[in-house]
Design an enzyme around this catalytic site. Structure first.
Site, mmCIF file in Angstrom:
data_model
loop_
_atom_site.group_PDB
_atom_site.id
_atom_site.type_symbol
_atom_site.label_atom_id
_atom_site.label_comp_id
_atom_site.label_asym_id
_atom_site.label_seq_id
_atom_site.Cartn_x
_atom_site.Cartn_y
_atom_site.Cartn_z
ATOM 1 N N GLY A 12 -15.438 -11.507 7.730
ATOM 2 C CA GLY A 12 -16.390 -11.034 8.737
ATOM 3 C C GLY A 12 -17.494 -12.030 9.045
ATOM 4 N N MET A 15 -15.503 -17.261 12.186
ATOM 5 C CA MET A 15 -15.533 -17.281 13.654
ATOM 6 C C MET A 15 -14.892 -16.020 14.248
ATOM 7 S SD MET A 15 -14.074 -19.959 16.489
ATOM 8 C CE MET A 15 -12.382 -19.949 15.969
ATOM 9 N N VAL A 16 -13.688 -15.690 13.811
ATOM 10 C CA VAL A 16 -13.009 -14.509 14.356
ATOM 11 C C VAL A 16 -13.783 -13.251 13.967
ATOM 12 C CG1 VAL A 16 -10.923 -13.094 14.218
ATOM 13 C CG2 VAL A 16 -10.715 -15.581 14.400
ATOM 14 N N SER A 107 -1.075 -17.475 11.987
ATOM 15 C CA SER A 107 -1.460 -18.673 12.748
ATOM 16 C C SER A 107 -0.194 -19.308 13.322
ATOM 17 C CB SER A 107 -2.155 -19.635 11.792
ATOM 18 O OG SER A 107 -2.030 -20.944 12.253
ATOM 19 N N SER A 108 -0.345 -20.017 14.432
ATOM 20 C CA SER A 108 0.850 -20.611 15.063
ATOM 21 C C SER A 108 1.432 -21.753 14.234
ATOM 22 C CB SER A 108 0.518 -21.090 16.483
ATOM 23 O OG SER A 108 -0.537 -22.021 16.445
ATOM 24 N N CYS A 109 0.739 -22.158 13.149
ATOM 25 C CA CYS A 109 1.332 -23.198 12.295
ATOM 26 C C CYS A 109 2.517 -22.658 11.503
ATOM 27 C CB CYS A 109 0.288 -23.795 11.359
ATOM 28 S SG CYS A 109 -0.223 -22.631 10.129
ATOM 29 N N TYR A 136 -0.775 -24.427 4.128
ATOM 30 C CA TYR A 136 -1.425 -23.327 4.857
ATOM 31 C C TYR A 136 -0.356 -22.434 5.509
ATOM 32 C CZ TYR A 136 -4.532 -21.456 8.574
ATOM 33 O OH TYR A 136 -5.246 -20.669 9.444
ATOM 34 N N LYS A 140 0.571 -18.417 5.021
ATOM 35 C CA LYS A 140 0.518 -17.493 6.158
ATOM 36 C C LYS A 140 1.842 -16.750 6.334
ATOM 37 C CE LYS A 140 -3.571 -17.879 7.817
ATOM 38 N NZ LYS A 140 -4.409 -16.674 7.783
ATOM 39 N N HIS A 180 -11.622 -27.984 14.076
ATOM 40 C CA HIS A 180 -10.401 -28.079 14.878
ATOM 41 C C HIS A 180 -10.687 -28.941 16.111
ATOM 42 C CE1 HIS A 180 -9.130 -24.259 12.718
ATOM 43 N NE2 HIS A 180 -8.131 -25.087 12.509
HETATM 44 N N1 LIG Z 1 -9.682 -20.806 13.958
HETATM 45 C C1 LIG Z 1 -8.484 -20.879 14.541
HETATM 46 O O1 LIG Z 1 -8.229 -21.733 15.414
HETATM 47 C C2 LIG Z 1 -7.404 -19.908 14.166
HETATM 48 C C3 LIG Z 1 -6.202 -19.931 14.889
HETATM 49 C C4 LIG Z 1 -5.189 -19.049 14.555
HETATM 50 C C5 LIG Z 1 -5.372 -18.164 13.506
HETATM 51 N N2 LIG Z 1 -6.538 -18.163 12.823
HETATM 52 C C6 LIG Z 1 -6.672 -17.246 11.690
HETATM 53 O O2 LIG Z 1 -7.759 -16.368 11.914
HETATM 54 C C7 LIG Z 1 -8.382 -16.042 10.674
HETATM 55 C C8 LIG Z 1 -9.876 -16.319 10.789
HETATM 56 O O3 LIG Z 1 -10.093 -17.676 11.129
HETATM 57 P P1 LIG Z 1 -11.561 -18.219 11.391
HETATM 58 O O4 LIG Z 1 -11.425 -19.387 12.290
HETATM 59 O O5 LIG Z 1 -12.461 -17.098 11.739
HETATM 60 O O6 LIG Z 1 -11.943 -18.782 9.946
HETATM 61 P P2 LIG Z 1 -13.378 -19.169 9.378
HETATM 62 O O7 LIG Z 1 -14.404 -19.231 10.436
HETATM 63 O O8 LIG Z 1 -13.185 -20.359 8.507
HETATM 64 O O9 LIG Z 1 -13.737 -17.928 8.446
HETATM 65 C C9 LIG Z 1 -13.056 -17.721 7.272
HETATM 66 C C10 LIG Z 1 -13.589 -16.478 6.632
HETATM 67 O O10 LIG Z 1 -12.847 -16.247 5.440
HETATM 68 C C11 LIG Z 1 -13.762 -15.875 4.433
HETATM 69 N N3 LIG Z 1 -13.248 -16.235 3.121
HETATM 70 C C12 LIG Z 1 -12.804 -17.449 2.711
HETATM 71 N N4 LIG Z 1 -12.458 -17.381 1.412
HETATM 72 C C13 LIG Z 1 -12.672 -16.109 1.009
HETATM 73 C C14 LIG Z 1 -12.527 -15.429 -0.213
HETATM 74 N N5 LIG Z 1 -12.060 -16.044 -1.314
HETATM 75 N N6 LIG Z 1 -12.868 -14.115 -0.282
HETATM 76 C C15 LIG Z 1 -13.370 -13.479 0.808
HETATM 77 N N7 LIG Z 1 -13.526 -14.061 2.009
HETATM 78 C C16 LIG Z 1 -13.188 -15.365 2.103
HETATM 79 C C17 LIG Z 1 -15.039 -16.636 4.742
HETATM 80 O O11 LIG Z 1 -16.115 -15.992 4.119
HETATM 81 P P3 LIG Z 1 -17.365 -16.820 3.494
HETATM 82 O O12 LIG Z 1 -17.992 -17.549 4.629
HETATM 83 O O13 LIG Z 1 -18.231 -15.800 2.896
HETATM 84 O O14 LIG Z 1 -16.759 -17.752 2.491
HETATM 85 C C18 LIG Z 1 -15.076 -16.533 6.255
HETATM 86 O O15 LIG Z 1 -15.702 -15.333 6.643
HETATM 87 C C19 LIG Z 1 -7.674 -16.872 9.608
HETATM 88 O O16 LIG Z 1 -6.699 -16.079 9.001
HETATM 89 C C20 LIG Z 1 -6.988 -17.963 10.399
HETATM 90 O O17 LIG Z 1 -5.821 -18.410 9.777
HETATM 91 C C21 LIG Z 1 -7.578 -19.009 13.127
#
Ligand SMILES: NC(=O)c1ccc[n+]([C@@H]2O[C@H](COP(=O)([O-])OP(=O)(O)OC[C@H]3O[C@@H](n4cnc5c(N)ncnc54)[C@H](OP(=O)(O)O)[C@@H]3O)[C@@H](O)[C@H]2O)c1
Length: 311
Positions: A12, A15-16, A107-109, A136, A140, A180
């Site tokens: 939460g 970014m998402v 993720s698309s990877c 990664y 996933k 990214h």
């Molecule tokens: N960004 C993209 O381009 C993209 C594209 C496709 C899919 N996605 C998927 O969308 C999802 C969210 O991506 P995002 O870009 O929002 O990532 P992000 O900004 O890096 O956020 C990651 C989140 O995961 C939490 N987290 C990490 N380790 C944790 C742990 N051990 N326990 C609890 N929480 C943990 C972090 O919390 P803390 O800050 O408290 O550590 C943070 O809130 C991911 O599954 C990613 O694979 C992202």
């Protein structure tokens, strides 16, 4: 007044997650957004205790260790093992607590490296993965299969996966170490503009193509899925259905920032897959499409960058 449905957004603070919190109707939902300090999802006991205590009606699983190509190349062990633990613990703790619906962000990877375009959900696990983010991707894929297995053993549960294309927008990471493509370009072009540099180096020759969706569009789709998880397909790509070259992204950012120089190309640097374009037929049939144009998305992201990051 009826009780609000409890929605747990893992990740939460990411970014998402942050964008999804803003997109959900808080009169309708009680939204939980624990950070990794509140619950470490890579720790089985912590994940099970938290989810069992909270017992949400629905989980949107958006936590993970996420990074760009450099971070994935530098730390494949962490990207594989932490994401495996976070995925398995969240899904199994939800199952254990009787959570009825879980939307798993993949993720698309996860797609094989040799299929560049028209990637349909049935292509997953049909070929070798892109080596630059293999750890990664394996984590996933495992989480997606776990959701499939949950539905197989418990057909009454909605444990489903969405496969978003690359994302960008407010709350993205802009530091070159873990960013990214689009935030990295914004940071680079902004700095070049500040320094009045006349040239910017692009990794590769700029012709590789990428599909990037503005994150506010993604969370609009996720809000639709949260409102009716039964209607969401078991596995569904979420994307634009079209892509741009890396050169196009540089030019679009340069236009928004107001930098007018020229580009050089470093052919010795890794660029990953030549193209990775999702098929979005299932998403269309579900009744949803993103609406933000590339220039509008970059403008809003640059405004966020100027407010939060630029010195
Ligand atoms: N960004 C993209 O381009 C993209 C594209 C496709 C899919 N996605 C998927 O969308 C999802 C969210 O991506 P995002 O870009 O929002 O990532 P992000 O900004 O890096 O956020 C990651 C989140 O995961 C939490 N987290 C990490 N380790 C944790 C742990 N051990 N326990 C609890 N929480 C943990 C972090 O919390 P803390 O800050 O408290 O550590 C943070 O809130 C991911 O599954 C990613 O694979 C992202």
């Amino acid at each position: 007044m009826s009780a609000r449905e409890k929605v747990l957004i893992t990740g939460g603070s990411g970014m998402v997650g942050k964008n999804l919190v803003s997109a959900l109707d808080h009169n309708r939902y009680e939204v939980l957004t624990p950070t990794s300090l509140d619950v470490d999802l890579s720790d089985k006991r912590s994940a099970f205790n938290y989810i069992d205590k909270q017992r949400p009606g629905i989980v949107v699983h958006a936590a993970g260790i996420v990074g760009g190509i450099q971070a994935n190349l530098a730390e494949p062990i962490r990207f594989l093992t932490k994401n495996l633990e976070i995925g398995a613990n969240t899904i199994l703790a939800s199952l254990n607590a009787g959570v009825a619906s879980l939307i798993n962000l993949s993720s698309s990877c996860v797609y094989p490296k040799d299929i560049g375009s028209n990637l349909t959900e049935d292509d997953i696990l049909s070929g070798k993965l892109e080596p630059t983010n293999e750890g990664y991707a394996l984590a996933k894929i495992t989480a997606m299969r776990l959701c499939d297995f949950v539905r197989r053993e418990h057909p009454e549960l909605n444990y489903k996966s969405v496969v978003p294309c690359n994302l960008y927008g407010p709350w993205d990471k802009f530091h070159p170490k873990n960013s990214h493509l689009i935030p990295a370009i914004i940071h680079k072009v902004h700095n070049a503009n500040q320094r009045q540099d006349s040239q910017i180096e692009i990794w590769g020759d700029g012709t590789a193509r990428r599909e990037f969706m503005y994150v506010a569009d993604l969370v609009d789709g996720l809000a639709k899925a949260v409102a009716d998880p039964c209607a969401l397909p078991d596995t569904m790509n979420m994307g634009l259905g079209y892509d741009f070259s890396i050169q196009d992204y540089y030019e679009a950012v340069a236009g928004v920032v107001g930098w007018s120089g020229s580009f050089t190309y470093n052919l010795s640097k890794p660029v990953g897959m030549k193209q990775k374009l999702l098929n979005v037929e299932r998403q269309r049939a579900w009744g949803w499409q993103p609406t933000t144009s590339l220039v509008d998305g970059i403008k809003r992201t640059y405004q966020f960058y100027l407010k939060e990051h630029a010195q």
